[in-house]
Design an enzyme around this catalytic site. Structure first.
Site, PDB file in Angstrom:
ATOM      1  N   HIS A  21     -14.526   0.425  -1.265  1.00  0.00           N
ATOM      2  CA  HIS A  21     -13.392  -0.416  -0.883  1.00  0.00           C
ATOM      3  C   HIS A  21     -12.333   0.323  -0.057  1.00  0.00           C
ATOM      4  O   HIS A  21     -11.193  -0.097  -0.001  1.00  0.00           O
ATOM      5  CB  HIS A  21     -12.760  -1.040  -2.142  1.00  0.00           C
ATOM      6  CG  HIS A  21     -13.663  -2.037  -2.820  1.00  0.00           C
ATOM      7  ND1 HIS A  21     -13.484  -2.480  -4.099  1.00  0.00           N
ATOM      8  CD2 HIS A  21     -14.771  -2.679  -2.356  1.00  0.00           C
ATOM      9  CE1 HIS A  21     -14.454  -3.350  -4.404  1.00  0.00           C
ATOM     10  NE2 HIS A  21     -15.241  -3.476  -3.369  1.00  0.00           N
ATOM     11  N   ASP A  37      -8.299   5.380  -4.774  1.00  0.00           N
ATOM     12  CA  ASP A  37      -7.584   6.641  -4.993  1.00  0.00           C
ATOM     13  C   ASP A  37      -8.532   7.810  -4.692  1.00  0.00           C
ATOM     14  O   ASP A  37      -9.720   7.606  -4.485  1.00  0.00           O
ATOM     15  CB  ASP A  37      -7.020   6.704  -6.428  1.00  0.00           C
ATOM     16  CG  ASP A  37      -8.114   6.740  -7.498  1.00  0.00           C
ATOM     17  OD1 ASP A  37      -9.022   7.583  -7.401  1.00  0.00           O
ATOM     18  OD2 ASP A  37      -8.065   5.917  -8.443  1.00  0.00           O
ATOM     19  N   TYR A  80       0.818  -1.216   0.000  1.00  0.00           N
ATOM     20  CA  TYR A  80       0.000   0.000   0.000  1.00  0.00           C
ATOM     21  C   TYR A  80       0.855   1.270   0.000  1.00  0.00           C
ATOM     22  O   TYR A  80       0.440   2.289  -0.553  1.00  0.00           O
ATOM     23  CB  TYR A  80      -1.042  -0.039   1.137  1.00  0.00           C
ATOM     24  CG  TYR A  80      -2.129  -1.039   0.795  1.00  0.00           C
ATOM     25  CD1 TYR A  80      -3.115  -0.724  -0.137  1.00  0.00           C
ATOM     26  CD2 TYR A  80      -2.118  -2.330   1.320  1.00  0.00           C
ATOM     27  CE1 TYR A  80      -4.074  -1.646  -0.514  1.00  0.00           C
ATOM     28  CE2 TYR A  80      -3.079  -3.263   0.948  1.00  0.00           C
ATOM     29  CZ  TYR A  80      -4.060  -2.916   0.035  1.00  0.00           C
ATOM     30  OH  TYR A  80      -4.999  -3.835  -0.357  1.00  0.00           O
ATOM     31  N   THR A 108     -15.075  -0.825 -14.941  1.00  0.00           N
ATOM     32  CA  THR A 108     -15.019  -1.926 -13.978  1.00  0.00           C
ATOM     33  C   THR A 108     -15.367  -3.222 -14.674  1.00  0.00           C
ATOM     34  O   THR A 108     -16.279  -3.254 -15.501  1.00  0.00           O
ATOM     35  CB  THR A 108     -15.942  -1.708 -12.752  1.00  0.00           C
ATOM     36  OG1 THR A 108     -16.022  -2.937 -12.006  1.00  0.00           O
ATOM     37  CG2 THR A 108     -17.331  -1.253 -13.137  1.00  0.00           C
ATOM     38  N   ARG A 137       1.358   1.760  -3.592  1.00  0.00           N
ATOM     39  CA  ARG A 137       0.139   2.276  -4.241  1.00  0.00           C
ATOM     40  C   ARG A 137       0.017   3.787  -3.999  1.00  0.00           C
ATOM     41  O   ARG A 137      -0.364   4.540  -4.867  1.00  0.00           O
ATOM     42  CB  ARG A 137      -1.117   1.583  -3.707  1.00  0.00           C
ATOM     43  CG  ARG A 137      -1.168   0.064  -3.810  1.00  0.00           C
ATOM     44  CD  ARG A 137      -1.613  -0.399  -5.185  1.00  0.00           C
ATOM     45  NE  ARG A 137      -0.626  -0.152  -6.208  1.00  0.00           N
ATOM     46  CZ  ARG A 137       0.526  -0.824  -6.354  1.00  0.00           C
ATOM     47  NH1 ARG A 137       0.855  -1.805  -5.527  1.00  0.00           N
ATOM     48  NH2 ARG A 137       1.366  -0.539  -7.325  1.00  0.00           N
ATOM     49  N   ASN A 139     -12.755   2.363  -6.416  1.00  0.00           N
ATOM     50  CA  ASN A 139     -11.357   2.805  -6.367  1.00  0.00           C
ATOM     51  C   ASN A 139     -11.019   3.352  -4.989  1.00  0.00           C
ATOM     52  O   ASN A 139     -11.864   3.934  -4.317  1.00  0.00           O
ATOM     53  CB  ASN A 139     -11.102   3.880  -7.424  1.00  0.00           C
ATOM     54  CG  ASN A 139     -11.322   3.343  -8.823  1.00  0.00           C
ATOM     55  OD1 ASN A 139     -11.388   2.126  -9.001  1.00  0.00           O
ATOM     56  ND2 ASN A 139     -11.444   4.224  -9.783  1.00  0.00           N
TER      57      ASN A 139
HETATM   58  P1  OAD Z   1     -10.578  -4.455 -12.955  1.00  0.00           P
HETATM   59  O1  OAD Z   1      -9.091  -4.361 -13.130  1.00  0.00           O
HETATM   60  O2  OAD Z   1     -11.159  -5.783 -12.661  1.00  0.00           O
HETATM   61  O3  OAD Z   1     -11.302  -3.914 -14.258  1.00  0.00           O
HETATM   62  C1  OAD Z   1     -10.896  -2.736 -14.874  1.00  0.00           C
HETATM   63  C2  OAD Z   1     -11.803  -2.452 -16.042  1.00  0.00           C
HETATM   64  O4  OAD Z   1     -11.401  -1.209 -16.598  1.00  0.00           O
HETATM   65  C3  OAD Z   1     -11.762  -3.501 -17.156  1.00  0.00           C
HETATM   66  O5  OAD Z   1     -13.079  -3.846 -17.559  1.00  0.00           O
HETATM   67  C4  OAD Z   1     -11.021  -2.765 -18.284  1.00  0.00           C
HETATM   68  O6  OAD Z   1     -11.479  -3.158 -19.570  1.00  0.00           O
HETATM   69  C5  OAD Z   1     -11.409  -1.325 -18.007  1.00  0.00           C
HETATM   70  N1  OAD Z   1     -10.485  -0.317 -18.561  1.00  0.00           N
HETATM   71  C6  OAD Z   1      -9.178  -0.434 -18.889  1.00  0.00           C
HETATM   72  N2  OAD Z   1      -8.692   0.725 -19.364  1.00  0.00           N
HETATM   73  C7  OAD Z   1      -9.718   1.618 -19.328  1.00  0.00           C
HETATM   74  C8  OAD Z   1      -9.855   2.992 -19.684  1.00  0.00           C
HETATM   75  N3  OAD Z   1      -8.832   3.683 -20.157  1.00  0.00           N
HETATM   76  N4  OAD Z   1     -11.071   3.572 -19.516  1.00  0.00           N
HETATM   77  C9  OAD Z   1     -12.126   2.875 -19.015  1.00  0.00           C
HETATM   78  N5  OAD Z   1     -12.046   1.581 -18.666  1.00  0.00           N
HETATM   79  C10 OAD Z   1     -10.865   0.953 -18.825  1.00  0.00           C
HETATM   80  O7  OAD Z   1     -10.964  -3.372 -11.835  1.00  0.00           O
HETATM   81  P2  OAD Z   1     -12.284  -3.235 -10.945  1.00  0.00           P
HETATM   82  O8  OAD Z   1     -13.475  -3.734 -11.676  1.00  0.00           O
HETATM   83  O9  OAD Z   1     -12.308  -1.855 -10.439  1.00  0.00           O
HETATM   84  O10 OAD Z   1     -10.719  -4.458  -4.883  1.00  0.00           O
HETATM   85  O11 OAD Z   1     -11.952  -4.215  -9.768  1.00  0.00           O
HETATM   86  C11 OAD Z   1     -12.811  -4.319  -8.689  1.00  0.00           C
HETATM   87  C12 OAD Z   1     -12.065  -4.566  -7.406  1.00  0.00           C
HETATM   88  O12 OAD Z   1     -11.188  -5.680  -7.545  1.00  0.00           O
HETATM   89  C13 OAD Z   1     -11.158  -3.438  -6.985  1.00  0.00           C
HETATM   90  O13 OAD Z   1     -11.830  -2.440  -6.281  1.00  0.00           O
HETATM   91  C14 OAD Z   1     -10.134  -4.130  -6.144  1.00  0.00           C
HETATM   92  C15 OAD Z   1      -9.881  -5.317  -7.022  1.00  0.00           C
HETATM   93  O14 OAD Z   1      -9.334  -6.420  -6.496  1.00  0.00           O
HETATM   94  C16 OAD Z   1      -9.962  -4.610  -3.779  1.00  0.00           C
HETATM   95  O15 OAD Z   1      -8.756  -4.466  -3.766  1.00  0.00           O
HETATM   96  C17 OAD Z   1     -10.764  -4.967  -2.563  1.00  0.00           C
END
Ligand code: OAD
Length: 228
Positions: A104, A89, A53, A173, A56, A87
């Site tokens: 989160h 951040d 972290y 997401t 990060r 997120n």
């Molecule tokens: P993911 O990494 O699973 O998904 C990210 C998404 O962003 C994917 O669908 C990509 O296609 C998309 N993406 C990539 N580049 C992009 C861009 N420039 N503009 C828009 N979208 C884009 O991340 P999350 O769904 O946020 O939790 O993950 C959910 C949770 O899993 C997080 O909060 C974290 C993680 O493990 C914890 O740490 C508890």
């Protein structure tokens, strides 16, 4: 004003230089979730967890809100915008958004592992935490992050917000992590639900209108659709 509920994930901040979790080159390719983002990891190797972290935060301090974050803040002039973010951040707030619910946790905060679980804000000059950094009552400080296997304290609040939406917007997401991913299902029937993501998300319900773009370009298009 109409209520615009926005659910954001790691892709929202990708264009700010913050790694996503599951894309190729994402964080979970470099680290194992169980090693750094679970209560068991904290028990077994707190030093590694704290360092993860710290890294990060170091990355976040170099990042700036992107055009997508800024557009969402701008929309507050014409919509009652409520952001629910996965997120950790602070880029939505730094862009000027005023209603942000963190599902989160928050990277720039730590909390006591004592019963009080008091939360403390870190600063850009003093963002690292190490073993032995204690709260005033003498308990070790831990990241103010919801780890896998932990409750999501803001979830019921998020459900309530989703249920009040006039328009819903999902950005960046993969919708793989529950309960956050389930929030889309709480939007009132018949409201427009948009999703901005440059990559295909499998098994999306058919009522979701997909904008296959990155967050900044996708938000440009959304501003036209929503009529600013
Ligand atoms: P993911 O990494 O699973 O998904 C990210 C998404 O962003 C994917 O669908 C990509 O296609 C998309 N993406 C990539 N580049 C992009 C861009 N420039 N503009 C828009 N979208 C884009 O991340 P999350 O769904 O946020 O939790 O993950 C959910 C949770 O899993 C997080 O909060 C974290 C993680 O493990 C914890 O740490 C508890």
């Amino acid at each position: 004003m109409k209520k615009l509920v926005v659910l954001t994930g790691a892709g929202m901040s990708a264009e700010s230089g913050i790694s996503t979790f599951r894309d190729s080159g994402g964080l979970w390719e470099k680290y194992r979730v169980e090693q750094v983002a679970t209560p068991e990891a904290w028990e077994e190797n707190p030093k590694l967890v704290l360092e993860f972290y710290n890294q990060r935060r170091k990355q976040l301090l170099k990042a700036k809100p992107n055009a997508g974050h800024l557009a969402l803040a701008e929309l507050e002039k014409t919509y009652d915008v409520q952001i629910i973010t996965q997120n950790v951040d602070n880029l939505h707030e730094r862009a000027g958004s005023t209603n942000v619910l963190y599902l989160h946790g928050e990277l720039m905060k730590v909390r006591s592992t004592g019963f009080g679980q008091e939360v403390y804000e870190l600063t850009s000059d003093n963002y690292r935490t190490s073993l032995g950094d204690n709260c005033p009552k003498g308990f070790q400080l831990r990241p103010h992050i919801v780890w896998f296997g932990e409750n999501v304290p803001n979830y019921s609040k998020a459900v309530e917000i989703a249920q009040q939406a006039d328009v819903m917007l999902v950005i960046g997401t993969s919708l793989q992590v529950y309960p956050a991913a389930g929030l889309v299902n709480y939007s009132p029937e018949g409201i427009p639900v948009y999703l901005i993501d440059p990559n295909e998300i499998p098994n999306l319900p058919s009522y979701i209108i997909v904008i296959s773009k990155g967050a900044s370009d996708g938000m440009k298009e959304m501003l036209d659709i929503l009529g600013k």
